[in-house]
Write an enzyme that holds these catalytic residues in place. Structure first.
Site, PDB file in Angstrom:
ATOM      1  N   TYR A   1     -56.370  11.792 -64.195  1.00  0.00           N
ATOM      2  CA  TYR A   1     -57.493  12.401 -64.905  1.00  0.00           C
ATOM      3  C   TYR A   1     -57.979  11.425 -65.966  1.00  0.00           C
ATOM      4  CZ  TYR A   1     -60.105  15.598 -67.920  1.00  0.00           C
ATOM      5  OH  TYR A   1     -61.075  16.203 -68.672  1.00  0.00           O
TER       6      TYR A   1
ATOM      7  N   ASP B   1     -56.229   3.273 -68.105  1.00  0.00           N
ATOM      8  CA  ASP B   1     -56.463   4.431 -68.953  1.00  0.00           C
ATOM      9  C   ASP B   1     -55.145   4.747 -69.647  1.00  0.00           C
ATOM     10  OD1 ASP B   1     -56.781   6.887 -70.114  1.00  0.00           O
ATOM     11  OD2 ASP B   1     -57.677   7.859 -68.362  1.00  0.00           O
TER      12      ASP B   1
ATOM     13  N   LYS C   1     -55.770   9.637 -78.489  1.00  0.00           N
ATOM     14  CA  LYS C   1     -54.644  10.449 -78.929  1.00  0.00           C
ATOM     15  C   LYS C   1     -53.873   9.833 -80.091  1.00  0.00           C
ATOM     16  CE  LYS C   1     -54.438  12.852 -74.525  1.00  0.00           C
ATOM     17  NZ  LYS C   1     -55.231  14.006 -74.934  1.00  0.00           N
TER      18      LYS C   1
END
Length: 427
Positions: free
Chosen positions: A143, A238, A266
């Site tokens: 994702y 990613d 994050k």
């Protein structure tokens, strides 16, 4: 007595679709009422009924130093007192960019944004702009945010392009997105053999965290690097989730594979909205205002968010930080595995740095298909048993978990005590 969580969830559904602002929070995968969190500290948070939970999502990764760390809170307070947003450059942006470039050697220049979706979307646009090509390769189960061209499921055959996985995404938006199997080197080689001169980039989670925790094999990432170099494609890691979570330099430091562009998020925001994409200077020179690839954001590099992120990046560089974090995560996963074995439950776990995965299967999955074959119903029973015992795991069998530096031996022991009762229900 009616729970305050139930009351809030009923109210929320009147004004917010599904009652939540991010789908997994709705508990649709596991059933039941989501917990509305009122405060957090260290390894714990409290819900609207003032019930305390040991937290193993950590805001889905950012709370690596624990919730409400005094140094991070003070940095945010000091920054907020100077002003919340300027829409102009600040020294803080320079400092965090320098820190990221120092800690991740593949990043020579970096652009700050506000979300992981922004980071990956912009990285794709940069790859296409730099190569003059349209096609991208991604992998089933990875994702990369909710940008249109990334909301794709696999096509019907090996070299067919993907189909949208979300309503509102035109088929034309994903017609250049090729979806392959994670950890399948042969498929990747075939794709490049057939259309290598058309592929702008390959984007991958080197440690996947959105089909639960699944590690890439070294051979898979090495093949990716080799093929991208041979065919002039851009390799994008990613690391929004794995960056500074699995190691100080991210997954790329562990695997010793150098991407051309890295997306981060994050941890670099310390709990506030900061993300970034960066890489080789010659690629980043294509970004406006220097080049023709456009990207902008009013709140990019927000001074309060950057202060939280910069302080977090300093804290994780303290001596033995990752050794301690990794040791605590292993104590958790090995302990859960032992408790499950004592109960006779088919279960296994994996851990890397401060990330972990729990699987109701005989062996740790290495592909999306293997993950899909695990027992989701058993996970759901386990999830609710742990929740009732005061342990908050990700409310989905397909999400990785996170340990913070504040999850000490006492916290791990309390988790394993709860697990004895939870696994007993599955025996």
């Amino acid at each position: 007595m009616t729970s305050n969580n139930d009351i809030l969830f009923t109210r929320a559904q009147l004004t917010t679709p599904g009652g939540v602002n991010s789908p997994v929070r709705a508990f649709r995968s596991v059933g039941g009422t989501p917990r509305f969190i009122t405060r957090a500290e260290g390894p714990y948070f409290w819900d609207a009924d003032e019930r305390r939970y040991i937290d193993y999502i950590g805001s889905w990764g950012p709370a690596i130093v624990g919730h409400a760390h005094p140094a991070v809170v003070k940095a945010v307070q000091d920054a907020a007192a100077r002003g919340l947003s300027f829409g102009a450059p600040t020294e803080g942006e320079v400092l965090i960019a320098e820190e990221i470039c120092k800690l991740v050697p593949s990043i020579e220049q970096v652009r700050l944004v506000s979300s992981g979706t922004e980071a990956t979307m912009s990285a794709l646009r940069l790859a296409r702009g730099a190569t003059g090509r349209d096609k991208i390769v991604k992998f089933e189960g990875c994702y990369h945010g909710h940008a249109d061209s990334l909301l794709v499921k696999a096509g019907s055959g090996l070299l067919t392009f993907g189909n949208p996985t979300s309503s509102g995404v035109p088929a034309d938006f994903v017609k250049h997105t090729l979806v392959l199997d994670y950890n399948n080197v042969a498929q990747l080689e075939e794709a490049f053999n057939n259309m290598g001169d058309e592929i702008a980039c390959v984007i991958v989670e080197p440690v996947a965290g959105n089909m639960n925790l699944i590690r890439a094999t070294p051979e898979f990432l090495q093949a990716m690097r080799r093929l991208c170099t041979k065919h002039g494609a851009v390799l994008i890691f990613d690391e929004v989730m794995s960056g500074f979570r699995v190691a100080l330099g991210g997954a790329q430091a562990l695997y010793q594979v150098t991407p051309d562009i890295t997306a981060l998020g994050k941890v670099i925001g310390g709990g506030l909205p900061v993300a970034a994409f960066g890489g080789r200077a010659d690629l980043m020179q294509h970004m406006a205002p220097l080049g023709g690839v456009y990207q902008a954001g009013t709140l990019s590099g927000n001074p309060v968010a950057v202060a939280a992120g910069m302080t977090t990046l300093k804290l994780i560089q303290e001596a033995d930080f990752y050794q301690h974090l990794s040791a605590q995560t292993l104590k958790l996963t090995q302990g859960l595995t032992n408790v499950a074995a004592q109960a006779g439950v088919a279960f296994c776990a994996d851990a890397i740095g401060g990330m972990f995965g729990l699987y109701f299967s005989e062996k740790v999955p290495t592909t999306f298909a293997e993950m899909m074959a695990t027992d989701k119903e058993q996970f759901n029973v386990f999830f609710h048993a742990m929740l009732d015992a005061g342990v908050y795991l990700a409310p989905s069998a397909f999400e990785a978990g996170f340990v913070s530096a504040q999850h000490n031996d006492e916290v791990i022991a309390a988790t394993l005590a709860a697990a004895h009762g939870a696994f007993a229900k599955l025996a």
